[in-house]
Scaffold this motif. Sequence first.
Motif, mmCIF file in Angstrom:
data_model
loop_
_atom_site.group_PDB
_atom_site.id
_atom_site.type_symbol
_atom_site.label_atom_id
_atom_site.label_comp_id
_atom_site.label_asym_id
_atom_site.label_seq_id
_atom_site.Cartn_x
_atom_site.Cartn_y
_atom_site.Cartn_z
ATOM 1 N N LYS A 143 0.841 -1.204 0.000
ATOM 2 C CA LYS A 143 0.000 0.000 0.000
ATOM 3 C C LYS A 143 0.877 1.254 0.000
ATOM 4 O O LYS A 143 0.595 2.234 -0.717
ATOM 5 C CB LYS A 143 -0.915 -0.021 1.236
ATOM 6 N N TYR A 144 1.944 1.210 0.765
ATOM 7 C CA TYR A 144 2.884 2.338 0.816
ATOM 8 C C TYR A 144 3.530 2.537 -0.561
ATOM 9 O O TYR A 144 3.686 3.676 -1.026
ATOM 10 C CB TYR A 144 3.948 2.060 1.876
ATOM 11 N N GLY A 145 3.877 1.430 -1.224
ATOM 12 C CA GLY A 145 4.480 1.517 -2.552
ATOM 13 C C GLY A 145 3.504 1.981 -3.618
ATOM 14 O O GLY A 145 3.912 2.506 -4.662
ATOM 15 N N LYS A 146 2.228 1.775 -3.372
ATOM 16 C CA LYS A 146 1.194 2.277 -4.285
ATOM 17 C C LYS A 146 0.975 3.773 -4.072
ATOM 18 O O LYS A 146 0.707 4.522 -5.019
ATOM 19 C CB LYS A 146 -0.104 1.517 -4.044
ATOM 20 N N LYS A 147 1.125 4.190 -2.819
ATOM 21 C CA LYS A 147 0.946 5.602 -2.482
ATOM 22 C C LYS A 147 2.145 6.425 -2.936
ATOM 23 O O LYS A 147 2.003 7.545 -3.446
ATOM 24 C CB LYS A 147 0.745 5.740 -0.974
ATOM 25 N N PHE A 148 3.339 5.860 -2.755
ATOM 26 C CA PHE A 148 4.570 6.551 -3.144
ATOM 27 C C PHE A 148 5.218 5.757 -4.283
ATOM 28 O O PHE A 148 6.076 4.907 -4.066
ATOM 29 C CB PHE A 148 5.514 6.686 -1.948
ATOM 30 N N LYS A 149 4.772 6.041 -5.493
ATOM 31 C CA LYS A 149 5.182 5.281 -6.683
ATOM 32 C C LYS A 149 6.620 5.620 -7.078
ATOM 33 O O LYS A 149 7.225 6.556 -6.544
ATOM 34 C CB LYS A 149 4.234 5.582 -7.838
#
Length: 400
Positions: A115-121
């Motif tokens: 989810k963090y990697g989706k938020k901070f692409k």
Amino acid sequence: MEFNQYETNALMFITNRPHIVFTEGSGMWLTDSTGKRYLDYLQGWAVNCLGHAPQCISDALLAQSKKVINPSPAFFNEPSIALAARLTANSCFDRVFFASSGAEANEGAIKLARKYGKKFKNAAGENRYEIITFDHSFHGRTLATMSASGKPGWDTMYAPQVPGFPKADLNDITSVERLITDTTIGVMLEPVQGEGGVIPATREFMQALRALTKERGILLMVDEVQSGMGRTGELFGYQLSGIEPDIMTLGKGIGGGVPLAALLCREEIACFEPGDQGGTYNGNPLMAAVGVAVIDALLAPDFLPTVRERGAYLQQGLLALCAEHGLQGERGEGLLRALMLGKDIGPQLVEAARNLEPLGLLLNSPRPDLLRFMPALNVTHAEIDQMLAMLSKVMRDLGH
């Protein structure tokens, strides 16, 4: 009381169990249905950090069961708030999600990182989802955590695996660096690979890994399901290296024998939104009340220093056993240790030790060439000496 084969066959077959039914336990000892006692160096696979049936857990269960057992995770409850406060006050983390098992906590950690990697692409606007894990690692038995694990054979057991978990070599920082891509969001490891054979990550490797992940803008995730809650002599294994990870998972010892686990993260990583994560029993007050009792016991003055002292005492005893029987050596941290046998006799020793008379000894052989020791954290010198004497007898009797 005897149990016949028909009665035990009502349980689904998932592993080869000896035909022993345990009926009670106290401290380092278990008693079976025939009255035979066993010195227990498994302790539920490092679960019973205070031994069998400790008074503080019995008291916590009784007291909380008279108040509220499950008001639903849709509401706050006092024990989960109290336990979360203790965990964050004694770690580098700010937020806690409670679960029932280590696998569930690790599954949550994987979801949180993605989810963090989706938020901070990444710079190309793509989701970052890959999590680098390690050969011989063990992160649980869900499909995702099995995919994250590096246990031999698990890549085909329930194929196809969940993608996104390239494997590096523990204590080899170059092998990690080679696997980092634009879609990497994290690196997840056990500070001590328990199921892999009690292989500690070195202090230097942990420090280099923290520096590398910070430099590359990816998360450092520590799976402390087995190494956490005092097992290494520090409250958490990452503290041995003087670093601060981004995400940590706990299980086993946090509940002292009841199903309890936790996912912790720093404030800026806590990006779950309503509906992203949940679970019927997350923050269950009955289990959380036990967690409070456990952590209070571990934080009592001199408890953790005593764990370190007993770990050193066990280490010296295992080294003496190596010298006596010509074994390969020992390794580990605190009271999570392994005896390296140099030959594939572990299962044979486990069975012979269990069948000793009049007292049995319960040992674990996660790999055929070693034994793993996970005693209660309050094990005594006398109980360590007794185990070493029993194991030495077994080895002599078997010609080793």
